[in-house]
Motif scaffolding. Structure first.
Motif, PDB file in Angstrom:
ATOM      1  N   VAL A  46       1.295 -13.367   2.065  1.00 14.71           N
ATOM      2  CA  VAL A  46       0.382 -12.536   1.274  1.00 14.71           C
ATOM      3  C   VAL A  46       1.071 -11.258   0.812  1.00 14.71           C
ATOM      4  CG1 VAL A  46      -1.892 -11.440   1.219  1.00 14.71           C
ATOM      5  CG2 VAL A  46      -1.476 -13.341   2.795  1.00 14.71           C
ATOM      6  N   SER A  47       0.908 -10.953  -0.449  1.00 14.25           N
ATOM      7  CA  SER A  47       1.300  -9.652  -0.994  1.00 14.25           C
ATOM      8  C   SER A  47       0.099  -9.069  -1.729  1.00 14.25           C
ATOM      9  CB  SER A  47       2.474  -9.784  -1.966  1.00 14.25           C
ATOM     10  OG  SER A  47       3.630 -10.254  -1.326  1.00 14.25           O
ATOM     11  N   LEU A  48       0.109  -7.766  -1.885  1.00 16.01           N
ATOM     12  CA  LEU A  48      -0.972  -7.080  -2.600  1.00 16.01           C
ATOM     13  C   LEU A  48      -0.344  -6.200  -3.675  1.00 16.01           C
ATOM     14  CD1 LEU A  48      -4.081  -6.561  -2.552  1.00 16.01           C
ATOM     15  CD2 LEU A  48      -3.599  -4.570  -1.128  1.00 16.01           C
ATOM     16  N   PHE A  49      -0.784  -6.375  -4.922  1.00 15.32           N
ATOM     17  CA  PHE A  49      -0.173  -5.650  -6.028  1.00 15.32           C
ATOM     18  C   PHE A  49      -1.159  -4.689  -6.676  1.00 15.32           C
ATOM     19  CE2 PHE A  49       2.957  -8.847  -5.449  1.00 15.32           C
ATOM     20  CZ  PHE A  49       4.128  -8.390  -6.037  1.00 15.32           C
ATOM     21  N   GLU A  50      -0.618  -3.539  -7.082  1.00 17.40           N
ATOM     22  CA  GLU A  50      -1.317  -2.577  -7.932  1.00 17.40           C
ATOM     23  C   GLU A  50      -0.619  -2.629  -9.285  1.00 17.40           C
ATOM     24  OE1 GLU A  50      -2.874   1.016  -5.195  1.00 17.40           O
ATOM     25  OE2 GLU A  50      -0.700   0.824  -5.270  1.00 17.40           O
ATOM     26  N   GLY A  51      -1.173  -3.406 -10.217  1.00 24.00           N
ATOM     27  CA  GLY A  51      -0.470  -3.627 -11.478  1.00 24.00           C
ATOM     28  C   GLY A  51       0.790  -4.426 -11.219  1.00 24.00           C
ATOM     29  N   GLU A  52       1.941  -3.877 -11.575  1.00 23.50           N
ATOM     30  CA  GLU A  52       3.222  -4.542 -11.344  1.00 23.50           C
ATOM     31  C   GLU A  52       3.879  -4.102 -10.042  1.00 23.50           C
ATOM     32  OE1 GLU A  52       4.479  -6.943 -13.371  1.00 23.50           O
ATOM     33  OE2 GLU A  52       2.550  -6.778 -14.410  1.00 23.50           O
TER      34      GLU A  52
END
Length: 230
Positions: A46-52
């Motif tokens: 799992v990763s979590l992104f804010e935009g790019e």
């Protein structure tokens, strides 16, 4: 994204089963088909992104894991027991979790510990977007739509609540059987809110029925061990 991943998992299972049948074999995603061999886990990265930008990455932090990433892990750990009936939804699922090997039986996290419930893979230079966590309790027979929903809800709850990730020196155990997991889920506001009242009650009703049916069965173990001597 989680929905596409769940769709891909269901497609993968169907294709594998169909191809196996064409070749005269039966492919099973049963979590623990063999007593003396490791079970089938579905370790989820799992990763979590804010935009790019990868919100889990922090170049100055230990393991290059940001405060957001640490709070996400803390959320999963805090709510792990109550969502286990979703990530490990079958009687057989607990034969895998309690079966040794690298299956996680404790609510803990680690970097190099490959039996931890949540593991932080090694950071590779210049690959910030690959910074992630590995959630290791889900098995190959779970409903991925429900499992990913509760996993993300737990992690985001940790981020929103700024949960603090403590060390894993004294971890508690995951539920050791389906009945224990049902009891934990029954008390969970997080799982109830995530799944909605209808699905929440439907899952609990089905799992209670499964546990009752399992509990009343006389197993081969009992016959082999007790029949000749009692």
């Amino acid at each position: 994204d989680a929905l596409s991943t769940a769709d891909n998992i269901m497609t993968f299972r169907h294709v594998i089963k169909e191809v196996a049948l064409e070749q005269g074999f039966y492919a099973s995603f049963m979590p623990k088909p063999f007593t003396d061999h490791p079970g089938s886990g579905m370790h989820t990265h799992v990763s979590l992104f804010e935009g790019e930008k990868n919100a889990f990455f922090d170049a100055s932090a230990e393991f290059n894991l940001s405060k957001t990433g640490r709070s996400f892990i803390a959320g999963i750990l805090k709510h792990a027991a109550e969502m286990t009936a979703i990530t490990n939804q079958w009687v057989n699922s607990y034969k895998r979790l309690q079966g040794g090997g690298e299956a996680p039986a404790l609510i803990n996290w680690g970097h190099n510990n490959r039996s931890a419930l949540v593991r932080i893979p090694m950071y590779k230079p210049n690959k910030e977007n690959s910074t992630r966590i590995e959630f290791r309790s889900p098995d190959t027979a779970c409903n991925p739509y429900l499992a990913y929903a509760v996993m993300l809800a737990a992690g985001l709850k940790g981020v929103e609540g700024k949960y603090v990730l403590s060390d894993s020196s004294d971890p508690v155990a995951l539920p050791s059987n389906l009945n224990e997991a049902i009891i934990e889920m029954e008390k969970s506001e997080l799982v109830r809110e995530t799944l909605g009242e209808h699905v929440f009650e439907y899952v609990l009703r089905n799992k209670r029925a499964e546990w009752l049916d399992y509990s009343r069965q006389v197993s081969a173990f009992e016959l082999d061990r007790y029949l000749p001597v009692l």
